[in-house]
Design an enzyme around this catalytic site. Structure first.
Site, PDB file in Angstrom:
ATOM      1  N   HIS A 237       6.740   4.216  37.689  1.00 17.80           N
ATOM      2  CA  HIS A 237       6.038   4.419  36.491  1.00 17.80           C
ATOM      3  C   HIS A 237       4.108   4.076  36.500  1.00 17.80           C
ATOM      4  O   HIS A 237       4.288   3.588  37.695  1.00 17.80           O
ATOM      5  CB  HIS A 237       6.572   3.681  35.498  1.00 17.80           C
ATOM      6  CG  HIS A 237       6.598   2.625  35.485  1.00 17.80           C
ATOM      7  ND1 HIS A 237       7.138   0.813  35.301  1.00 17.80           N
ATOM      8  CD2 HIS A 237       5.884   1.312  37.125  1.00 17.80           C
ATOM      9  CE1 HIS A 237       7.667  -0.020  36.139  1.00 17.80           C
ATOM     10  NE2 HIS A 237       6.670   0.373  37.393  1.00 17.80           N
ATOM     11  N   ASN A 238       3.581   4.883  35.977  1.00 17.47           N
ATOM     12  CA  ASN A 238       2.208   4.677  36.037  1.00 17.47           C
ATOM     13  C   ASN A 238       1.729   4.908  37.680  1.00 17.47           C
ATOM     14  O   ASN A 238       0.514   4.739  37.719  1.00 17.47           O
ATOM     15  CB  ASN A 238       1.775   3.023  35.678  1.00 17.47           C
ATOM     16  CG  ASN A 238       2.443   2.683  34.229  1.00 17.47           C
ATOM     17  OD1 ASN A 238       3.274   2.315  34.025  1.00 17.47           O
ATOM     18  ND2 ASN A 238       1.318   2.928  33.165  1.00 17.47           N
TER      19      ASN A 238
END
Length: 339
Positions: A237-238
């Site tokens: 994620h991210n």
């Protein structure tokens, strides 16, 4: 589809030497070429085999000679050959029309010429761009957006938080937009940190089979234009991946990793959380980058932890000599004791 050598030369922008009316009916490797095939050579060691093979036409670089063949001279023979294949051999159809077993929500918006394969599911509010193909057993979640000309192979899952640009290719088994690995340690165990971000994938990205790309925790996981991702890659994620970066199989990017533009990551590279790989850097296979470490632009790194290539080679050479060096140390210690 059959072409003449003249037609092929004109299409590729190559210089033609030999019979312009030679018929080209296929493309093949040098080892398996038949009469009528086109082959290419981009390494000197391949010249003898190419000269002896059955193919009548060969793509060569400037300054390379080959008797007995019709030659197409190109600046980049591999690129020219790739374009020849794409011109000669129509790409496979993933889905054409809407299969009667597909489940397409009434509120989904499908552009002109969209194909949806058997047992695919397209949920409420999803938008599929013109000419895109969605393979059998695919899932496109509620609110997902997909640009024109995308090719989604069978059994791909695209969550509703995902935004795809144009001409994105996703191979079978990939999962795009699953929850990131986010948990908070409490006195009684781990509590999930809700993953409410998105995935943004730009134009002309290709994603390999069984690759997973997690949605952002709060913001977006971003994949830049022209990025090519191999099979079995995990992107946490991210993460952010810059334009035209290439990532080989079994590589893993932990959450919030940053990968710049034109980066090359070899197979089984591991990047810990918040690692930063700057533009044009290269990581050799099985390299490891510690959490928060920066790999500077243009450097070539190898090893775990990743080190400059020359230094890593020196260390590896010494590691191979450790048994011998250990024996020498023991002999020296024994000699010192006897004095």
């Amino acid at each position: 589809m059959e072409r003449t050598a003249r037609e092929m030369a004109e299409y590729l922008g190559a210089e033609l030497e030999g019979n312009p009316e030679l018929r080209i009916s296929g493309c093949a490797s040098v080892a398996n070429a038949k009469t009528g095939d086109l082959v290419f050579v981009d390494l000197p060691k391949q010249l003898d085999a190419a000269a002896k093979c059955a193919a009548g036409c060969v793509v060569l670089a400037a300054g390379t000679e080959m008797a007995g063949k019709t030659v197409l001279r190109a600046k980049n023979p591999r690129l020219a050959f790739a374009r020849a294949i794409a011109w000669m051999i129509p790409r496979e159809v993933i889905a054409k029309g809407i299969h009667p077993t597909a489940v397409v929500a009434n509120s989904a918006k499908l552009g002109a010429g969209v194909g949806v394969g058997a047992y695919a599911v397209i949920e409420d509010g999803a938008e599929i761009g013109a000419g895109s193909e969605i393979g059998a057993h695919c899932f496109v979640g509620s609110g997902a957006r997909m640009g024109a000309g995308c090719r989604i192979y069978p059994r791909v899952a695209v969550a509703g938080c995902v935004r795809l640009g144009a001409r994105v290719v996703i191979h079978s088994g990939a999962v795009i937009g699953s929850d990131g690995f986010g948990f908070v340690l409490t006195e009684t165990g781990f509590e999930k940190f809700p993953q409410i971000g998105s995935v943004e994938i730009a134009d002309d990205v290709e994603i390999g089979a069984n690759t997973t790309i997690d949605r952002g925790a709060l913001d977006a996981t971003r994949i830049g234009r022209g990025v090519k991702i191999d099979n079995l890659v995990q992107i946490g994620h991210n993460c952010e991946i810059g334009e035209h970066t290439v990532i080989s199989a079994q590589t893993g990017l932990a959450g919030s990793s940053y990968i710049g533009r034109n980066v090359m990551l070899g197979g089984q590279v591991g990047i810990a959380g918040h690692g930063r790989i700057e533009d044009g850097a290269q990581l050799a296979p099985k390299s490891g980058v510690a959490a928060g470490k920066v790999i500077h632009a243009g450097t070539i790194m190898f090893g775990a932890p990743a080190r400059p290539l020359d230094k890593a080679k020196e260390i590896n050479a010494l590691m191979g000599r450790l048994p011998e060096l250990a024996k020498r140390v023991r002999r020296l210690e024994e000699a010192a004791k006897s004095e």
